[in-house]
Design an enzyme around this catalytic site. Structure first.
Site, PDB file in Angstrom:
ATOM      1  N   GLY A 367       0.907  -1.276  -0.044  1.00 10.46           N
ATOM      2  CA  GLY A 367      -0.051   0.140  -0.089  1.00 10.46           C
ATOM      3  C   GLY A 367       0.796   1.262  -0.013  1.00 10.46           C
ATOM      4  N   PRO A 368       0.127   2.251  -0.140  1.00 12.81           N
ATOM      5  CA  PRO A 368       0.940   3.726  -0.182  1.00 12.81           C
ATOM      6  C   PRO A 368       1.413   3.977   1.059  1.00 12.81           C
ATOM      7  CG  PRO A 368      -1.276   3.991  -0.105  1.00 12.81           C
ATOM      8  CD  PRO A 368      -1.141   2.579  -0.515  1.00 12.81           C
ATOM      9  N   PRO A 369       2.457   5.012   1.059  1.00  7.14           N
ATOM     10  CA  PRO A 369       2.954   5.237   2.628  1.00  7.14           C
ATOM     11  C   PRO A 369       1.856   6.034   3.346  1.00  7.14           C
ATOM     12  CG  PRO A 369       4.441   6.168   0.708  1.00  7.14           C
ATOM     13  CD  PRO A 369       3.163   5.639   0.247  1.00  7.14           C
ATOM     14  N   GLY A 370       2.097   5.539   4.790  1.00  2.44           N
ATOM     15  CA  GLY A 370       1.029   6.030   5.710  1.00  2.44           C
ATOM     16  C   GLY A 370      -0.064   5.578   6.241  1.00  2.44           C
ATOM     17  N   VAL A 371      -0.111   4.177   5.640  1.00  4.15           N
ATOM     18  CA  VAL A 371      -1.585   3.655   5.587  1.00  4.15           C
ATOM     19  C   VAL A 371      -1.320   2.742   6.811  1.00  4.15           C
ATOM     20  CG1 VAL A 371      -2.302   4.088   3.227  1.00  4.15           C
ATOM     21  CG2 VAL A 371      -1.118   1.919   3.867  1.00  4.15           C
ATOM     22  N   GLY A 372      -0.306   2.704   7.264  1.00  7.21           N
ATOM     23  CA  GLY A 372      -0.134   1.806   8.795  1.00  7.21           C
ATOM     24  C   GLY A 372       0.335   0.266   8.488  1.00  7.21           C
ATOM     25  N   LYS A 373       1.096   0.183   7.577  1.00  3.10           N
ATOM     26  CA  LYS A 373       1.579  -1.082   7.135  1.00  3.10           C
ATOM     27  C   LYS A 373       2.537  -1.709   8.363  1.00  3.10           C
ATOM     28  CE  LYS A 373       3.468   0.051   3.232  1.00  3.10           C
ATOM     29  NZ  LYS A 373       2.943   1.351   3.245  1.00  3.10           N
ATOM     30  N   THR A 374       3.478  -0.710   8.718  1.00  4.39           N
ATOM     31  CA  THR A 374       4.476  -1.167   9.914  1.00  4.39           C
ATOM     32  C   THR A 374       3.783  -1.217  11.225  1.00  4.39           C
ATOM     33  OG1 THR A 374       6.193  -0.023   8.438  1.00  4.39           O
ATOM     34  CG2 THR A 374       6.670  -0.550  10.883  1.00  4.39           C
ATOM     35  N   SER A 690      -3.074   2.894 -19.288  1.00  4.86           N
ATOM     36  CA  SER A 690      -4.498   3.251 -18.715  1.00  4.86           C
ATOM     37  C   SER A 690      -4.849   4.579 -19.009  1.00  4.86           C
ATOM     38  CB  SER A 690      -4.363   2.896 -17.266  1.00  4.86           C
ATOM     39  OG  SER A 690      -3.663   3.549 -16.354  1.00  4.86           O
ATOM     40  N   LYS A 733      -7.738   3.955  -7.747  1.00  2.36           N
ATOM     41  CA  LYS A 733      -8.079   4.964  -8.692  1.00  2.36           C
ATOM     42  C   LYS A 733      -9.383   5.500  -8.100  1.00  2.36           C
ATOM     43  CE  LYS A 733      -5.708   3.160 -12.654  1.00  2.36           C
ATOM     44  NZ  LYS A 733      -5.749   2.532 -14.008  1.00  2.36           N
TER      45      LYS A 733
END
Length: 783
Positions: A367-374, A690, A733
């Site tokens: 996912g993109p940065p800052g979505v809480g992966k870590t 696309s 998107k």
């Protein structure tokens, strides 16, 4: 060619040297004029030559062979210059070999080979050296050569005193050079080089250089021998002293500190609970350690190895908390939404509760940065009651970072996997491998390939680190990886992981996350009381809309923290009071809004369409601008476009030109005109198929002179026949369109099924149109 030679050892005077002579091949040596050289004949061809020469005038031309490995030399394998020689004596031995004594007479050049069978025969011409009494410079060269030869003879065991006497009694410059060269142990090429120099003075100069090098080699060898002998004497002395000290301590009843240390290490090995293979390796190293002196460098290496083996938590395994309700509560406390990921963790715990020996999955959060992966990895460890260890793979290029270094290297260490087990203090921690998509590779190896064994549940039960070289069981470790995109992960590694996508957040999601998580955390970190300072929903919305533009919430938390610090400063200066941050306060504390709606700015401009794209930072909207100008009928593409996107623009223009009448466009629009297609944000590279639909829409808007509604976004790949093909990243998107205020989205019909992944609250405010061809796109845009 006439010549007069004196008799040698009873050989009669040779009045004339023939123009044609048999060529005797010399292997591993060179025959010099005026000197006697022994020679061993082993080949049948050379034996035949010797027999014929002895039956005649005993004359041969001795020529050296370039490559000693070749058994039968041909003319191309021989040097061009040799020595006309006479056979003095011949001895035949029972094993078939023949030993000769050759007397060198004159240097000669082989001009032409006349025969190769039964032996070599050639036309030769003698080479004359300058004659005359030596001048002062030549005398100096001769004395220099004699002096260096005497010095070399003192160091070289193969040079006897008789040889030195012969050299000192030689008064001819050429004879002196040849005599010294013949006694030196040089390779054939260097002796041949001296033979081919005709000028005695030049030959003496070159010989002086050779002698200087030989003397330096012998002097260096003597220094090395002296140093090694000194080190051996020192080691032997230390050994005897150590043994004497040991005997004295035994007599006094004192314990040997080193033996006490070894006994303690052995006890720790037995109590560590390490595997059988590791215990055997530790005992072998202990035996080596006992035989080595403590001052040895190997002693430190062995001790460090044992320390690493003992530092691993071989028998410490934390017990999993398999309370499903508690785990769900912990995940909900730490993270908002992420329903799919949370359900997957709950499923894993449920399986572990029913089958305790099940292998752990390899999860990959994308996912993109800052979505809480870590932070999600920490929550999983807390929910399961396991230890947590995280290390970043971003920018890692050395395979040894994963597998460790060999112990033969100075400063060797185990890899990050072994270090992580030691730091976690458990054999079943949660390992977070961050930024796996940013691994590199260079001459030191490929860390991605090294991770293949680590992240394979079928193989990692016997993982071997290069430093420890004992099998480690990693099957109980729960590996979690994170990535922004999966395209840069090698296919074999991606196949071993279960990919869970974390999409970007909508405005409502960000509002709830800020209200429940970000604001309380920032208030605590900045020393503010939760009940004394608060944020209104309108303030949070203004920060989201005017000061951040991201898929995650990292910048949102940063801006909230900035406001909290300014409020904390007021309290510290005595100006603080109970307050609630409103929307009007955001502008005063953070400044004017940084971001405005680009969609509104694009309204009413023909030739502009709104497209949708996916980047490493989540979904984004992009605008495609087209312009028509006078020219020679070319197509200009700008905006840092990749090759695939350029081809999409070419296909879009070709389709519009081929179906101009059908699309209600002037068929001659391209004659005498040029088309320029630009995608803004030129500093950001863009690629992918696309944007094809958006480019066609931009061209139609330009050529019809009608502006498109900027709140209508579109995506899809096109073909020359007008078909609209499906694309990826629909969920990202749609979320980006929702954040940007888009109202209608045109999607390929093949992507209708992908909308199931989009949350219902996001779909609720959007209108979707599905198309299969560009004709349908034109009817939707220009009804």
């Amino acid at each position: 060619m006439a010549d007069k030679e004196n008799g040698v050892n009873g050989i009669p005077v040779i009045a004339r040297l023939p123009d044609e002579l048999p060529v005797l091949v010399v292997k591993g040596g060179v025959v010099f004029p005026g000197l006697v050289a022994p020679l061993i004949v082993t080949t049948e061809r050379s034996a035949r030559l010797v027999d014929d020469a002895l039956a005649g005038d005993r004359l041969v031309c001795a020529v050296s062979q370039r490559d000693n490995d070749k058994e039968e030399a041909e003319p191309e394998d021989l040097y061009e210059i040799g020595t006309v020689s006479v056979i003095l004596k011949m001895l035949r031995f029972p094993d078939g070999t023949i030993r000769l004594l050759l007397q060198g007479l004159r240097k000669a050049r082989v001009s032409e080979y006349l025969q190769t069978t039964p032996y070599l025969k050639a036309r030769v011409g003698t080479l004359d050296e300058p004659e005359g009494k030596p001048d002062v410079a030549t005398e100096a060269l001769m004395r220099n050569v004699v002096g260096m030869f005497r010095k070399l003879a003192e160091m070289a065991p193969y040079l006897s005193d008789e040889v030195v006497t012969v050299v000192m009694n030689t008064d001819s410059p050429g004879r002196l050079a040849d005599t010294v060269a013949s006694y030196l142990q040089l390779d054939v090429s260097r002796k041949q080089e001296l033979l081919e120099i005709l000028d005695p003075r030049e030959r003496l100069t070159r010989l002086g250089q050779v002698l200087t090098r030989e003397i330096e080699i012998f002097e260096l060898g003597a220094k090395i021998r002296d140093r090694v002998k000194g080190e051996l004497d020192k080691s032997q002395r230390e050994y005897f002293l150590r043994e004497q000290l040991k005997a004295i301590k035994e007599e006094l009843g004192e314990q040997d500190e080193r033996q006490v240390e070894l006994d303690e290490l052995e006890k720790r090995v037995e109590e560590s609970g390490m595997s059988e293979a590791a215990a055997e390796a530790a005992k072998r190293e202990l035996d080596r350690l006992g035989r080595m002196p403590p001052a040895s460098m190997e002693y430190t290496v062995s001790r460090n190895y044992l320390d690493w083996l003992l530092a691993l938590p071989w028998k410490r395994v934390t017990e999993d908390r398999l309370d499903i309700r508690r785990a769900r509560r912990v995940l909900n406390e730490d993270h908002y939404d992420l329903k799919q990921v949370k359900e997957r963790i709950i499923e894993f715990l449920a399986v572990r509760r029913l089958k305790s020996d099940s292998r752990g999955p390899i999860l990959c959060f994308v996912g993109p940065p800052g979505v809480g992966k870590t932070s999600l990895g920490k929550s999983i460890a807390r929910a399961m009651g396991r230890e947590f260890y995280r290390f970043s793979l971003g920018g890692m290029r050395d395979e040894a970072e994963i597998r460790g270094h060999r112990r033969t290297y100075v400063g060797a260490l185990p890899g990050r996997i072994v270090q992580g087990l030691r730091n976690a203090g458990s054999m079943n921690p949660v390992f977070m491998l961050d930024e796996i998509d940013k691994l590199g590779a260079d001459f030191r190896g490929d860390p991605s390939s090294a991770l293949l064994e680590v992240l394979d549940p079928e193989q990692n039960s016997s993982f071997s680190d290069h430093y420890l070289e004992v099998p480690l069981d990693l099957s109980r470790v729960l590996f979690i990886t994170t990535a922004n995109v999966t395209d840069t992960i090698i296919p074999a590694l991606r196949d071993r992981m279960e990919v869970l996508e974390l999409p970007g957040y909508t405005e409502e999601d960000k509002l709830e996350i800020a209200r429940s998580y970000l604001v309380p955390r920032q208030l605590r970190e900045n020393g503010l009381v939760v009940g004394k300072v608060g944020f209104g929903d309108d303030a949070i919305r203004r920060i989201i809309r005017g000061h951040t533009r991201e898929a995650g919430v990292r910048n949102l938390e940063r801006e909230i923290g900035s406001i909290c610090r300014k409020v904390a400063r007021g309290f510290a200066e005595g100006r603080g009071r109970k307050r609630r941050i409103a929307a009007r306060d955001v502008g005063r504390l953070l400044g004017e809004d940084r971001f405005t709606s680009e969609v509104a700015a694009r309204a009413g401009v023909p030739g502009v369409s709104t497209g949708l794209a996916v980047t490493a930072f989540g979904g984004e909207i992009l605008f495609v601008e087209s312009s028509l100008m006078k020219g020679r009928g070319g197509l200009t593409l700008t905006g840092s476009l990749g090759e695939v996107m350029r081809e999409s623009a070419q296909a879009a223009l070709s389709y519009v030109r081929a179906h101009a009448r059908e699309l209600v466009v002037d068929p001659e629009f391209f004659e005498g005109n040029e088309v320029h297609v630009h995608v803004p944000a030129g500093a950001t590279p863009k690629d992918g198929p696309s944007a094809g639909v958006a480019i066609v829409a931009s061209l139609l808007s330009l050529l019809r002179g009608r502006a498109l509604d900027p709140r209508v976004a579109m995506t899809g790949e096109i073909t020359l026949t007008g078909r609209v093909l499906g694309v990826g990243g629909i969920k990202e998107k749609v979320l980006a369109a929702n954040r940007a205020g888009i109202r209608t989205i045109i999607l390929p019909a093949e992507n209708r099924k992908d909308l199931k992944e989009v949350p219902p609250r996001v779909r609720k405010g959007l209108r979707f149109s599905y198309v299969r061809s560009l004709r349908e796109v034109a009817r939707l845009l220009f009804p």
